[in-house]
Structure formats: structure tokens, C-alpha cells
Scaffold this active site. Structure first.
Site, mmCIF file in Angstrom:
data_model
loop_
_atom_site.group_PDB
_atom_site.id
_atom_site.type_symbol
_atom_site.label_atom_id
_atom_site.label_comp_id
_atom_site.label_asym_id
_atom_site.label_seq_id
_atom_site.Cartn_x
_atom_site.Cartn_y
_atom_site.Cartn_z
ATOM 1 C CG HIS A 78 63.642 -55.228 -10.677
ATOM 2 N ND1 HIS A 78 64.604 -54.310 -10.302
ATOM 3 C CD2 HIS A 78 63.189 -55.785 -9.518
ATOM 4 C CE1 HIS A 78 64.735 -54.324 -8.982
ATOM 5 N NE2 HIS A 78 63.889 -55.203 -8.492
ATOM 6 C CG HIS A 237 60.899 -52.858 -4.930
ATOM 7 N ND1 HIS A 237 61.113 -52.550 -6.258
ATOM 8 C CD2 HIS A 237 61.787 -53.838 -4.624
ATOM 9 C CE1 HIS A 237 62.091 -53.306 -6.727
ATOM 10 N NE2 HIS A 237 62.524 -54.094 -5.750
ATOM 11 C CG ASP A 241 61.678 -57.587 -5.762
ATOM 12 O OD1 ASP A 241 62.007 -57.127 -6.870
ATOM 13 O OD2 ASP A 241 62.332 -57.371 -4.720
ATOM 14 C CG HIS A 264 64.378 -62.624 -4.521
ATOM 15 N ND1 HIS A 264 63.457 -62.065 -5.382
ATOM 16 C CD2 HIS A 264 65.230 -61.612 -4.199
ATOM 17 C CE1 HIS A 264 63.747 -60.789 -5.577
ATOM 18 N NE2 HIS A 264 64.816 -60.490 -4.869
#
Length: 304
Positions: A78, A237, A241, A264
Site C-alpha cells: 500500500h 483495491h 495492490d 502478490h
């Protein structure tokens, strides 16, 4: 020539680690040209420095975690997303714990903090990673791809079988020559499912998670009293990310990112594959009047 940028004056705040639940003090300070973003663990005897790079990523199960010589900094995405959104190249970020604080679950607090400190141009050309040919990674039905594009655009599709997510939209495309990071992406909060939070807490994780820093859903609905900040906040969101994960390449990207159900791990695998093939990208600088629209003053006034 577009120039590198850092924060104008040091700034500090305190927050809670999402997984540790511990209070963490974070200080963001100016850094020299060509130094990139570096985290400093001031709670370690050596004040260990952990560079924010793609090859430093050591864990991607719940967040992006980087390490050097066994010293870790977790949940960096973030803050790095905010750095990308504000066009910052060089920063020293001091932490007195392992985890970057979660704040409100978005990048908004970091944007406010950095803007309040001001941004300073440095007398060295800004470097960009220009994508020269498509690079893609897949894992089952998940994919992440970078492809040539004179700008910065992200196209993200999620697939959560939940009434609240179905209703708000599963795909979002943002072209930063047309939309500003702060207004379109920066306020989108992280989200999770109540049953997953319970399981994580039993494992000693998510101790700092609450309705104040995440959108929480049960099987049927959103549990927060606050309304969504965007009607499609969930997928936005995921883009927030991704921007943070991609910034671990060390420079802003000139190209398009396409993702389906990525996270991720896949984002980091994509950067590693890119770096393995030097013919897939080049490092470039731009005169201000020749820069991609996504990085121009008109489309991203926060950069200037």
C-alpha cells in the site's frame, strides 16, 4: 527532462500492523538521487536496510514481504502504491517494527502524509521501465501480463463468488492518462471474508484487522456500517495492490498490465520473468514534452 523526485521534508506517523497487531512508528525521509526506496529497520541493532526491489520479495502469501540478510519488512504494497501514485523515486522509510502499518486499509493515509510533507524534484533524469514485448505468467486460471503501451494502464478482473462483489463489478480498467491515482484508486480498501479472518487469528495473524481498516464480508453481505468508497471498490483495491507490487521493479512502468485473479505471488513472478529477459524491456528517460500522458502534469497533477 522529467526529473527524479523525493519527499521535501521528513514526516512521521504511528499505526497498527495488520497481522502483528503491534503499534509501529513509520518515518518517511528524503533520499539521494538514484537510491530508490529503502526501508530501514531502526529496531534492529544494525539499523538494517532493506531495499524495495522485486528480487528482495521473500513471501507473498498474505502480503508482499521483502527481506535482506534475514531482516524482513512486510505489507509494503500500500505504501509503495502511494509512492507510485505520487511519482516518488527515492525515499528512506524508517520502521521500528517488521510490518508497515495498515492505516485505513488503503493508500489514502500515506498519500495525505506525503502530500503534507511536500515533494521535491531532484536534478537527475527520472528513469522508466519501458516494456518492449509481452511478458506473461500463469498459474491455473490466474494470469498476469505486461505488454507494450505508451503510458500506464491496468486491466484487472477478479472472480469472487459473493453477492456483494457480484453486484459491484468484477473488472476495472484504469488508464492514468485519463484518470488520477488519488481519486480513482488511492482510497480503495483491502477486504476479506469473516471466516478467513477467524482462521488467520487462530494462526496468530490478522491481529490488527478490524472494520476500521478493511471491508469485511460474511457469506451474504458487507459487515461494515460505512458505505463503499467506490461502487467497485474490491477490484480497485486489487489494482492498488498491483501498482505497489509492480513498483518493486524500481522505476515507473511504461506499459499495460493485464491480470485475471492475480495476487502478490503472481505479480512478483511477473517481475522476475521480466528481469530474466533483458530484451523485454529497456530503461529510458523522457523530455517533459515527450513523456507518456500517464506521467504528464495534465493527467496526474499530483506529480507536480
Amino acid at each position: 527532462m522529467m526529473k527524479q523526485r523525493t519527499i521535501a521534508t521528513p514526516v512521521k506517523t504511528v499505526g497498527i500492523g495488520l497481522h502483528s497487531g503491534r503499534k509501529v512508528t513509520i518515518s518517511i525521509k528524503p533520499a539521494p538521487v538514484n537510491s530508490g526506496v529503502q526501508f530501514i529497520r531502526v529496531d534492529t541493532p544494525e539499523r538494517s536496510v532493506v531495499p524495495a526491489t522485486a528480487l528482495a520479495v521473500c513471501d507473498t502469501r498474505l502480503a508482499s514481504v521483502i527481506q535482506k540478510d534475514g531482516v524482513r519488512v512486510s505489507t509494503v504494497e500500500h505504501l509503495l502504491s502511494a509512492c507510485a501514485g505520487l511519482g516518488l523515486d527515492n525515499l528512506l522509510i524508517e520502521l521500528d517494527g517488521e510490518e508497515v502499518p495498515i492505516m485505513d486499509g488503503s493508500a489514502a493515509s500515506f498519500l495525505f502524509l506525503i502530500e503534507s510533507a511536500g515533494i521535491a524534484e531532484q536534478e537527475v533524469p527520472r528513469q522508466f521501465v519501458v516494456i518492449k514485448k509481452p511478458v506473461e505468467v500463469r498459474e491455473g486460471d490466474k494470469l498476469a501480463r505486461l505488454e507494450p503501451f505508451f503510458g500506464f494502464k491496468l486491466d484487472f478482473t477478479i472472480d469472487f463468488k459473493h453477492p456483494a462483489v457480484d453486484k459491484t463489478g468484477q473488472r476495472f480498467v484504469v488508464d492514468f492518462s485519463e484518470h488520477a491515482y488519488r481519486s480513482e484508486i488511492g482510497r480503495a480498501r483491502t477486504f476479506g471474508f469473516a471466516h478467513e479472518v477467524e482462521a488467520l487469528r487462530e494462526m496468530g495473524l490478522a491481529r490488527g484487522g478490524s472494520l476500521d481498516n478493511a471491508i469485511v464480508l460474511d457469506e451474504h453481505r458487507i459487515l461494515n456500517n460505512e458505505e463503499l468508497r467506490y461502487e467497485d471498490e474490491f477490484v480497485r483495491h486489487k489494482i492498488l495492490d498491483a501498482i505497489g507490487d509492480l513498483y518493486l521493479i524500481g522505476h515507473p512502468i511504461v506499459g499495460a498490465y493485464v491480470a485475471e485473479k492475480s495476487g502478490h505471488a503472481l505479480n512478483n513472478a511477473l517481475l522476475r520473468k521480466l528481469l530474466e529477459d533483458p530484451s523485454s524491456y529497456e530503461i529510458s528517460t523522457f523530455a517533459e514534452n515527450k513523456a507518456p500522458g500517464a506521467y504528464s502534469q495534465e493527467s496526474q497533477p499530483l506529480f507536480f
